[in-house]
Design a protein around this motif. Structure first.
Motif, mmCIF file in Angstrom:
data_model
loop_
_atom_site.group_PDB
_atom_site.id
_atom_site.type_symbol
_atom_site.label_atom_id
_atom_site.label_comp_id
_atom_site.label_asym_id
_atom_site.label_seq_id
_atom_site.Cartn_x
_atom_site.Cartn_y
_atom_site.Cartn_z
ATOM 1 N N GLU A 15 -11.597 28.676 35.852
ATOM 2 C CA GLU A 15 -11.315 30.115 35.832
ATOM 3 C C GLU A 15 -10.551 30.514 34.576
ATOM 4 O OE1 GLU A 15 -11.029 32.269 40.094
ATOM 5 O OE2 GLU A 15 -9.273 31.098 39.516
ATOM 6 N N GLU A 16 -9.544 29.721 34.215
ATOM 7 C CA GLU A 16 -8.753 30.026 33.025
ATOM 8 C C GLU A 16 -9.614 29.981 31.768
ATOM 9 O OE1 GLU A 16 -4.896 28.187 30.595
ATOM 10 O OE2 GLU A 16 -5.263 27.603 32.681
ATOM 11 N N SER A 17 -10.474 28.967 31.676
ATOM 12 C CA SER A 17 -11.341 28.834 30.504
ATOM 13 C C SER A 17 -12.373 29.951 30.447
ATOM 14 C CB SER A 17 -12.034 27.465 30.532
ATOM 15 O OG SER A 17 -11.088 26.420 30.525
ATOM 16 N N ASP A 22 -14.314 35.618 28.381
ATOM 17 C CA ASP A 22 -14.768 36.851 29.031
ATOM 18 C C ASP A 22 -16.066 36.621 29.808
ATOM 19 O OD1 ASP A 22 -12.605 38.301 27.929
ATOM 20 O OD2 ASP A 22 -13.735 38.673 26.088
ATOM 21 N N VAL A 23 -16.170 35.436 30.432
ATOM 22 C CA VAL A 23 -17.337 35.074 31.234
ATOM 23 C C VAL A 23 -16.978 35.194 32.708
ATOM 24 C CG1 VAL A 23 -18.777 33.113 31.945
ATOM 25 C CG2 VAL A 23 -18.402 33.558 29.517
ATOM 26 N N PRO A 24 -17.802 35.851 33.518
ATOM 27 C CA PRO A 24 -17.500 35.955 34.952
ATOM 28 C C PRO A 24 -17.578 34.589 35.625
ATOM 29 C CG PRO A 24 -19.717 36.752 34.504
ATOM 30 C CD PRO A 24 -19.078 36.518 33.166
ATOM 31 N N CYS A 25 -16.639 34.322 36.514
ATOM 32 C CA CYS A 25 -16.595 33.039 37.216
ATOM 33 C C CYS A 25 -16.558 33.306 38.714
ATOM 34 C CB CYS A 25 -15.367 32.239 36.770
ATOM 35 S SG CYS A 25 -15.237 30.620 37.555
ATOM 36 N N SER A 26 -17.594 32.873 39.413
ATOM 37 C CA SER A 26 -17.713 33.106 40.854
ATOM 38 C C SER A 26 -17.416 31.816 41.603
ATOM 39 C CB SER A 26 -19.129 33.594 41.191
ATOM 40 O OG SER A 26 -19.389 33.455 42.564
ATOM 41 N N VAL A 246 -11.845 27.521 22.367
ATOM 42 C CA VAL A 246 -11.768 26.117 21.963
ATOM 43 C C VAL A 246 -10.351 25.693 21.583
ATOM 44 C CG1 VAL A 246 -12.239 26.308 19.467
ATOM 45 C CG2 VAL A 246 -13.135 24.358 20.765
ATOM 46 N N THR A 247 -9.487 26.662 21.299
ATOM 47 C CA THR A 247 -8.101 26.324 20.977
ATOM 48 C C THR A 247 -7.147 26.597 22.138
ATOM 49 O OG1 THR A 247 -7.731 28.530 20.016
ATOM 50 C CG2 THR A 247 -8.430 26.762 18.517
ATOM 51 N N GLY A 248 -7.682 27.102 23.260
ATOM 52 C CA GLY A 248 -6.801 27.502 24.358
ATOM 53 C C GLY A 248 -7.122 26.948 25.716
ATOM 54 N N THR A 249 -8.192 26.167 25.857
ATOM 55 C CA THR A 249 -8.540 25.633 27.170
ATOM 56 C C THR A 249 -7.493 24.628 27.648
ATOM 57 O OG1 THR A 249 -9.896 23.971 26.065
ATOM 58 C CG2 THR A 249 -11.026 25.912 26.908
ATOM 59 N N PRO A 250 -7.281 24.553 28.951
ATOM 60 C CA PRO A 250 -6.317 23.578 29.479
ATOM 61 C C PRO A 250 -6.835 22.150 29.304
ATOM 62 C CG PRO A 250 -7.474 24.672 31.269
ATOM 63 C CD PRO A 250 -7.887 25.381 30.015
ATOM 64 N N TYR A 251 -5.901 21.200 29.276
ATOM 65 C CA TYR A 251 -6.274 19.782 29.244
ATOM 66 C C TYR A 251 -5.185 18.965 29.911
ATOM 67 C CZ TYR A 251 -3.347 19.496 24.972
ATOM 68 O OH TYR A 251 -2.327 19.553 24.058
#
Length: 293
Positions: A15-17, A22-26, A246-251
């Motif tokens: 969801e965070e990524s 700005d992609v909908p996540c269901s 690409v610089t903000g996704t969790p890991y």
């Protein structure tokens, strides 16, 4: 950690990524795939493509757990994909019968759903000629054997089977990178324009090149070059949300986030894909360390 908690954690990261893109996540669409392929024993990679024709989704690559023997059959049983009598439906079992598979991974989009199975065999590299002889392999593999040999693409470490598009990717490891003149020659042979100097210089550090082929044509549909993230090159050529992603996704691992950038060429033009590792599997880490150190 319980299975439910683990799935919840991965879904929260998805969801965070997705928000970064700005992609909908269901939850209704993503949750069944996550629960079908939990627990998450190995690698998880977030990826996205740039450009109007290729954007609009967040893709997840997830290592298949040991409890799942055949990921394609498992996806069918869980209603994640429809069955088919096309050769794409038998390629996975044919590969398993001819190769010593080290691990499987799946790929799905939070919008598009289940897409691919990756068959990974880096400890038992396969030559193009052997793969071409597998019964359900596209004839295009054999028909392009000379192209691969001419450009030093001899051994394959992984194959992706794309069930939605009915194509397959052959992944060639390049631990020493690739010469610019080889890239130019490959693109020229495929009738594609030569890239600009900055992109060409960046592609020299490719650690994996892969070709996309299908069953309906002898041509190579797409050629792609993957390297560790080259942010200056990518940033100048993608939408702001791609760089933000690409610089903000969790890991989940210590140290800096590890990301990759992929430049792709087809008759439709040039575009970029970026990937960010959320979690490493032992074999993925082993393979990358041999390449990047």
């Amino acid at each position: 950690m319980s299975k439910a908690a683990e799935v919840e954690d991965v879904y929260a990261a998805i969801e965070e990524s997705a928000r970064l893109l700005d992609v909908p996540c269901s939850r209704e669409k993503v949750w069944p795939i996550l629960t079908a392929f939990a627990p998450f024993e190995g690698g998880i990679i977030f990826s996205a493509s740039a450009g109007e024709r290729h954007a609009g989704d967040l893709d997840l690559t997830i290592q298949v757990p040991r409890r799942v023997g055949d990921p394609y059959a498992h996806a069918l049983e869980n209603g994640l994909i429809a069955g088919t009598d096309h050769p794409v439906g038998t390629l996975l079992s044919d590969l398993a019968a001819h190769c010593s598979v080290n691990e499987y991974l799946i790929d799905f989009g939070v919008v598009g759903g289940f897409n691919k199975v990756y068959v990974h065999f880096p400890r038992d590299l396969q030559g193009v000629s052997k793969l071409a002889g597998i019964p359900s392999m596209p004839a295009a593999v054999a028909e392009n054997a000379d192209f691969f040999a001419r450009h030093g693409l001899d051994d394959v470490a992984m194959i992706a089977i794309d069930y939605r598009h009915r194509t397959t990717n052959l992944y060639f490891p390049l631990p020493e990178g690739i010469e610019q003149k080889t890239v130019v020659s490959m693109l020229r042979d495929l009738g594609l324009p030569e890239p600009d100097e900055q992109v060409l210089d960046s592609v020299r550090k490719t650690f994996r090149v892969y070709a996309t082929l299908g069953w309906d044509s002898s041509r190579i549909e797409r050629i792609s070059f993957a390297r560790s993230l080259d942010l200056p090159v990518v940033s100048a050529r993608v939408e702001p949300e791609i760089e933000r992603f690409v610089t903000g996704t969790p890991y989940t691992y210590p140290g800096e986030r590890f990301s990759i950038s992929i430049v792709k060429w087809s008759p439709d033009g040039e575009w970029f894909n970026v990937g960010s590792y959320y979690q490493f599997g032992p074999l993925q880490w082993e393979v990358l360390m041999k390449i990047l150190t």
